[in-house]
Write a protein that holds these residues in place. Structure first.
Motif, short mmCIF file in Angstrom:
data_model
loop_
_atom_site.label_atom_id
_atom_site.label_comp_id
_atom_site.label_asym_id
_atom_site.label_seq_id
_atom_site.Cartn_x
_atom_site.Cartn_y
_atom_site.Cartn_z
N THR A 43 0.84 -1.20 0.00
CA THR A 43 0.00 0.00 0.00
C THR A 43 0.88 1.25 0.00
O THR A 43 2.05 1.19 0.39
CB THR A 43 -0.92 0.07 1.24
N LEU A 44 0.31 2.36 -0.38
CA LEU A 44 1.01 3.65 -0.33
C LEU A 44 1.45 3.96 1.09
O LEU A 44 2.56 4.41 1.34
CB LEU A 44 0.10 4.75 -0.88
N GLU A 45 0.57 3.68 2.05
CA GLU A 45 0.86 3.98 3.45
C GLU A 45 2.01 3.14 4.00
O GLU A 45 2.70 3.56 4.92
CB GLU A 45 -0.39 3.80 4.31
N ASP A 46 2.20 1.93 3.46
CA ASP A 46 3.35 1.13 3.90
C ASP A 46 4.65 1.88 3.64
O ASP A 46 5.60 1.79 4.43
CB ASP A 46 3.39 -0.22 3.18
N HIS A 47 4.69 2.66 2.57
CA HIS A 47 5.88 3.46 2.29
C HIS A 47 5.85 4.80 3.01
O HIS A 47 6.78 5.14 3.74
CB HIS A 47 6.04 3.70 0.77
N THR A 48 4.78 5.56 2.79
CA THR A 48 4.75 6.95 3.27
C THR A 48 4.63 7.08 4.79
O THR A 48 5.11 8.04 5.37
CB THR A 48 3.61 7.73 2.60
N VAL A 49 4.01 6.11 5.43
CA VAL A 49 3.85 6.15 6.88
C VAL A 49 4.73 5.08 7.54
O VAL A 49 5.60 5.38 8.35
CB VAL A 49 2.37 5.96 7.30
N GLY A 50 4.49 3.81 7.16
CA GLY A 50 5.19 2.71 7.81
C GLY A 50 6.69 2.79 7.71
O GLY A 50 7.40 2.55 8.69
N PHE A 51 7.21 3.12 6.53
CA PHE A 51 8.65 3.22 6.36
C PHE A 51 9.17 4.60 6.71
O PHE A 51 10.05 4.75 7.56
CB PHE A 51 9.04 2.85 4.93
N ARG A 52 8.61 5.63 6.12
CA ARG A 52 9.16 6.98 6.29
C ARG A 52 9.04 7.53 7.71
O ARG A 52 9.79 8.43 8.08
CB ARG A 52 8.51 7.95 5.31
N GLN A 53 8.14 6.99 8.50
CA GLN A 53 8.00 7.47 9.87
C GLN A 53 8.58 6.49 10.89
O GLN A 53 8.30 6.58 12.07
CB GLN A 53 6.53 7.75 10.18
N PRO A 95 11.94 4.32 12.75
CA PRO A 95 13.35 4.46 13.11
C PRO A 95 14.28 3.88 12.02
O PRO A 95 15.37 4.39 11.80
CB PRO A 95 13.49 3.65 14.40
N GLN A 96 13.80 2.87 11.32
CA GLN A 96 14.60 2.27 10.25
C GLN A 96 14.85 3.27 9.12
O GLN A 96 15.90 3.26 8.49
CB GLN A 96 13.91 1.01 9.68
N TYR A 97 13.87 4.15 8.87
CA TYR A 97 14.05 5.17 7.84
C TYR A 97 15.17 6.13 8.22
O TYR A 97 15.93 6.59 7.37
CB TYR A 97 12.75 5.94 7.58
N GLN A 98 15.27 6.43 9.50
CA GLN A 98 16.34 7.32 9.96
C GLN A 98 17.71 6.71 9.66
O GLN A 98 18.64 7.41 9.26
CB GLN A 98 16.18 7.64 11.45
N GLU A 99 17.82 5.41 9.83
CA GLU A 99 19.06 4.71 9.53
C GLU A 99 19.33 4.73 8.01
O GLU A 99 20.45 4.99 7.56
CB GLU A 99 18.99 3.27 10.04
N TRP A 100 18.30 4.45 7.22
CA TRP A 100 18.37 4.50 5.75
C TRP A 100 18.84 5.88 5.30
O TRP A 100 19.75 6.02 4.47
CB TRP A 100 16.98 4.18 5.20
N LYS A 101 18.22 6.90 5.86
CA LYS A 101 18.52 8.29 5.53
C LYS A 101 19.99 8.61 5.86
O LYS A 101 20.70 9.22 5.05
CB LYS A 101 17.57 9.17 6.35
N GLU A 102 20.45 8.19 7.02
CA GLU A 102 21.82 8.45 7.44
C GLU A 102 22.83 7.76 6.51
O GLU A 102 23.87 8.31 6.18
CB GLU A 102 22.03 7.96 8.87
#
Length: 97
Positions: A58-68, A70-77
């Motif tokens: 789903t769109l929310e799996d990316h925009t909410v589940g992933f982007r919000q 802690p794992q996204y913070q690691e990806w971003k870093e």
């Protein structure tokens, strides 16, 4: 299902390091709820240009589940400092023909 697409312009001279780091970062995204698959393609005509495709349930799996997450913070870093300019991310849905 939705397809996330991003054109990634990687800073000149950092392509090898980016690809190595992306391999490590792949474990992060592939562990997320709703993740189906991803692939990274290197452009043949333009140096430092990549296409990232990620399929999500789903769109929310990316925009909410992933982007919000802690794992996204690691990806971003790990990855965001390689991009110039910062990529535009778009989402697509399959058209039934």
């Amino acid at each position: 299902m939705i397809l996330e697409a991003a054109i990634l312009q990687v800073k000149t001279g950092t392509e090898t390091e980016f690809e190595e780091t992306f391999r490590r970062a792949s474990a992060i995204i592939s562990s997320m709820k709703g993740y189906i698959f991803h692939e990274l393609q290197r452009c043949m005509e333009a140096e430092g240009k990549y296409l990232l495709l990620v399929q999500w349930e789903t769109l929310e799996d990316h925009t909410v589940g992933f982007r919000q997450s802690p794992q996204y913070q690691e990806w971003k870093e790990l990855l965001h400092h390689f991009y110039d300019p910062f990529p535009t991310v778009e989402h697509f849905e399959k058209v039934t023909l």
